[in-house]
Design a protein around this motif. Structure first.
Motif, PDB file in Angstrom:
ATOM      1  N   ILE A  53     -56.274  40.654  31.458  1.00 32.63           N
ATOM      2  CA  ILE A  53     -55.890  41.270  32.899  1.00 32.63           C
ATOM      3  C   ILE A  53     -56.552  40.274  34.004  1.00 32.63           C
ATOM      4  O   ILE A  53     -57.662  39.946  33.812  1.00 32.63           O
ATOM      5  N   GLY A  54     -55.586  39.950  34.949  1.00 33.41           N
ATOM      6  CA  GLY A  54     -56.100  39.197  36.149  1.00 33.41           C
ATOM      7  C   GLY A  54     -56.343  37.791  35.667  1.00 33.41           C
ATOM      8  O   GLY A  54     -56.451  37.104  36.705  1.00 33.41           O
ATOM      9  N   SER A  67     -48.201  37.787  37.496  1.00 34.48           N
ATOM     10  CA  SER A  67     -49.285  38.469  37.722  1.00 34.48           C
ATOM     11  C   SER A  67     -49.678  39.645  36.349  1.00 34.48           C
ATOM     12  O   SER A  67     -48.743  39.770  35.636  1.00 34.48           O
ATOM     13  N   ARG A  68     -50.803  39.882  35.998  1.00 35.84           N
ATOM     14  CA  ARG A  68     -51.204  40.772  34.829  1.00 35.84           C
ATOM     15  C   ARG A  68     -51.834  41.835  35.383  1.00 35.84           C
ATOM     16  O   ARG A  68     -53.184  42.052  35.343  1.00 35.84           O
ATOM     17  N   PRO A  69     -51.239  43.103  36.076  1.00 33.69           N
ATOM     18  CA  PRO A  69     -52.142  44.138  36.437  1.00 33.69           C
ATOM     19  C   PRO A  69     -52.676  45.171  35.448  1.00 33.69           C
ATOM     20  O   PRO A  69     -53.474  45.764  35.600  1.00 33.69           O
ATOM     21  N   GLN A  70     -52.091  45.081  34.307  1.00 29.47           N
ATOM     22  CA  GLN A  70     -52.719  46.169  33.055  1.00 29.47           C
ATOM     23  C   GLN A  70     -52.667  44.946  31.832  1.00 29.47           C
ATOM     24  O   GLN A  70     -51.882  44.003  31.605  1.00 29.47           O
TER      25      GLN A  70
END
Lengths: 115, 108
Positions: A53-54, A67-70
């Motif tokens: 994540i992130g 982006s990798r929000p989850q």
């Protein structure tokens, strides 16, 4: 087993418009995730990969971002598309069983045409 | 160049074996060799991978040269469903380095 969902499957956008492609993964946790682009008749070009994540690593400097929000969600974006952004975008999830060994699982892809 | 080298295309008859060659002369000692295949408008599908020893699975066999500078993917009995682009790839520290692949044409 893991399943990769990508949407939209097909997208036609004008030059200068924004982009958002979404990828979600089922059947695994804490996966390594990848965004690839494939031009017609060519091999795959790695754009971004994420180990958590992130955490995003960029392989090719360009007007795209990721982006990798989850844990199991990976998004590819652009604020202003270029003609050269047209292509087949593939999201992949890695199931590594050791350094260099294991396999990638791919989604069905999103075909983007920029006019 | 870190990419592998493959013929652009190959043809084979249905129900005959197919040998798809790949050169990777600059491969390092810890890089695995992976093979994927891709049907039109679909994501690639894993076929097989190996490091030094020859490998077999239900889809194919992988023969790796002793010096590891080349390898061959073997489809023992090709069917029309095996028509695809086959990619020979170096896996270097979790990164797959893709070339242009070989388009395999199967003739009935």
């Amino acid at each position: 087993s893991q399943t990769i969902h990508q949407w939209p499957a097909t997208l036609v956008q004008p030059v200068g418009s924004p982009l958002s492609l979404e990828c979600t993964v089922e059947g695994t946790s804490n996966p390594n995730l990848y965004w690839y682009r494939q031009a017609a008749g060519r091999g795959l070009q790695l754009l971004f990969y994420s180990v958590g994540i992130g955490q995003i690593s960029s392989e090719v400097p360009q007007n795209l971002s990721a982006s990798r929000p989850q844990d199991r969600q990976f998004i590819l974006s652009s604020k202003k598309l270029l003609l050269s952004d047209s292509g087949f975008y593939l999201c992949a999830c890695a199931l590594w069983t050791g350094v260099g060994t294991g396999e990638l699982f791919f989604g069905e892809g999103s075909r983007l045409t920029v006019l | 160049d870190a990419k592998t080298t493959q013929p652009n295309s190959m043809e084979s008859n249905e129900e005959e074996p197919v040998h798809l060659p790949c050169n990777h002369s600059t491969i390092s000692g810890t890089d695995y060799i992976h093979w994927y295949r891709q049907l039109p408008s679909q994501g690639p599908e894993y076929v097989i991978h190996g490091l030094t020893s020859n490998v077999n699975n239900r889809m194919a066999s992988l023969a790796i040269a002793e010096d590891r500078k080349s390898s061959t993917l073997i489809l023992h009995r090709a069917t029309l469903r095996d028509a695809a682009v086959y990619y020979c790839i170096r896996n270097s520290n979790y990164q797959l380095i893709w070339g242009a692949g070989t388009k395999l044409i199967i003739k009935p």
